[in-house]
Scaffold this motif. Structure first.
Motif, PDB file in Angstrom:
ATOM      1  N   THR A 143       0.650  -1.417  -0.201  1.00 18.59           N
ATOM      2  CA  THR A 143       0.055   0.151  -0.174  1.00 18.59           C
ATOM      3  C   THR A 143       0.991   1.577   0.352  1.00 18.59           C
ATOM      4  O   THR A 143       0.509   2.429  -0.427  1.00 18.59           O
ATOM      5  N   VAL A 194      -7.766   4.079  -2.447  1.00 18.34           N
ATOM      6  CA  VAL A 194      -6.650   2.484  -0.672  1.00 18.34           C
ATOM      7  C   VAL A 194      -6.608   3.196   0.638  1.00 18.34           C
ATOM      8  O   VAL A 194      -6.789   1.810   1.806  1.00 18.34           O
ATOM      9  N   SER A 206      -9.949   1.633   1.780  1.00 14.83           N
ATOM     10  CA  SER A 206     -10.404   0.696   2.270  1.00 14.83           C
ATOM     11  C   SER A 206      -9.129  -0.020   3.355  1.00 14.83           C
ATOM     12  O   SER A 206      -9.246  -0.931   3.920  1.00 14.83           O
ATOM     13  N   MET A 207      -8.039   0.336   3.514  1.00 18.13           N
ATOM     14  CA  MET A 207      -6.788   0.059   4.569  1.00 18.13           C
ATOM     15  C   MET A 207      -7.248  -0.005   6.226  1.00 18.13           C
ATOM     16  O   MET A 207      -7.436  -1.040   6.563  1.00 18.13           O
ATOM     17  N   PRO A 226      -2.282  -6.808  -0.071  1.00 18.26           N
ATOM     18  CA  PRO A 226      -3.187  -6.363   0.023  1.00 18.26           C
ATOM     19  C   PRO A 226      -4.821  -6.659  -0.583  1.00 18.26           C
ATOM     20  O   PRO A 226      -4.925  -7.558  -1.329  1.00 18.26           O
ATOM     21  N   THR A 230      -8.339  -2.866  -2.214  1.00 18.54           N
ATOM     22  CA  THR A 230      -6.791  -2.045  -2.185  1.00 18.54           C
ATOM     23  C   THR A 230      -5.670  -2.200  -3.849  1.00 18.54           C
ATOM     24  O   THR A 230      -6.002  -0.619  -4.012  1.00 18.54           O
TER      25      THR A 230
END
Length: 322
Positions: free
Chosen positions: A108, A150, A153-154, A278, A282
């Motif tokens: 990421t 990103v 989502s993480m 990921p 992601t």
């Protein structure tokens, strides 16, 4: 009558500087490995301590090489760029990236930091007069959207935080500023001189973390310390020098394009060495990041082969890095 027109188009690809492509390839591979090494060493070293240890190792190696080669001091005209890059790229970038990687996984971090090429193209067009294109702004918007995807989502998966992604964005900005300040400096200094003194200035900027480094080094595992030394010798001393060599032979925007392969390499390396892969959302955000970079560097065709030769160098570099 057609053959004379075809000859120049056929002769264009050999004009690519193969040594510059090779140097850019070395840089991309080593910088990709840095994301994994930072993630590993970050378990035992804080962001500032790790940055300082990396800069000290890099400066030591580069200093010895400079002495052996009798490089001497850079010319006066190189110093503004060296100082700027030393503070922003070798200093602030390293700390921000190390800190960000404590909050996001290596893949990421690489995906977010790789909006840097868009910023390089933007700053290069403005400050270095490399020119702008409408697609640059469109690509920038797409990549920032991808970075947001990103981050969200993480953080939703509990594996990262929006703050970590923001730190990686800070790293991308300082990285871009360092590259743009490096380009004019390379007219007055060699790549080795620039990297050596930029790294030394970065080490000086990180000296407030010296006490933390000494304390943490006493408790750190051997593998973490070896990763820190690796970061200084290879992704810093070697990769920054090969980057400078290649950058001196092309535009800042085109050099930024050579890092397109880094996220894919990081995902593979983090899967092999850290067990980190990921999630699908992601990855989709990462694809948006890279799509934005691709859009920003694309060119409108101006006839049969009219605009094709120009992208050859970054294209070959990206393929070689993969």
């Amino acid at each position: 009558m057609d053959q004379p027109d075809a000859a120049p188009a056929a002769a264009a690809p050999p004009r690519v500087d193969r040594l510059a492509v090779a140097a850019a390839t070395v840089t991309v591979v080593l910088w990709a490995s840095a994301f994994v090494a930072i993630r590993s060493a970050g378990d035992d070293y804080g962001p500032g301590a790790l940055a300082l240890g990396r800069m000290l190792a890099g400066t030591a190696v580069l200093g010895v090489i400079c002495l052996l080669r009798r490089e001497g001091l850079p010319a006066r005209g190189a110093w503004p760029g060296i100082v700027t890059a030393g503070l922003l790229w070798f200093g602030a970038y390293m700390v921000a990236l190390n800190w960000g990687e404590q909050l996001v996984d290596a893949g990421t971090a690489a995906l977010v930091v790789n909006i840097g090429p868009i910023l390089i193209a933007l700053l290069g067009g403005w400050l270095l007069k490399e020119g702008f294109a409408p697609r640059l702004l469109a690509g920038m918007a797409v990549s920032f959207t991808g970075a947001a995807v990103v981050g969200l989502s993480m953080s939703g998966e509990g594996r990262a935080s929006v703050g970590g992604v923001l730190l990686c964005l800070v790293a991308a900005v300082t990285y871009a500023a360092g590259v743009v300040s490096q380009k004019p400096a390379l007219r007055h200094a060699s790549a080795l001189q620039f990297t050596t003194f930029g790294c030394a200035i970065g080490a000086l900027a990180c000296l407030p973390f010296a006490g933390q480094l000494v304390t943490q080094a006493g408790d750190a595992s051997a593998s973490a310390t070896l990763n820190m030394v690796y970061l200084g010798v290879f992704p810093t001393a070697l990769a920054f020098t090969t980057w400078g060599y290649a950058l001196a032979r092309t535009s800042a925007g085109k050099m930024g394009a050579t890092t397109y392969a880094a996220p894919a390499l990081v995902v593979v390396m983090s899967w092999l060495f850290l067990g980190e892969v990921p999630g699908l959302v992601t990855l989709a955000g990462g694809v948006l990041c890279l799509a934005g970079v691709a859009v920003s560097r694309s060119r409108r065709r101006q006839g049969r082969g009219g605009a094709d030769p120009a992208p050859a160098a970054p294209g070959h570099a990206g393929a070689a890095a993969r």
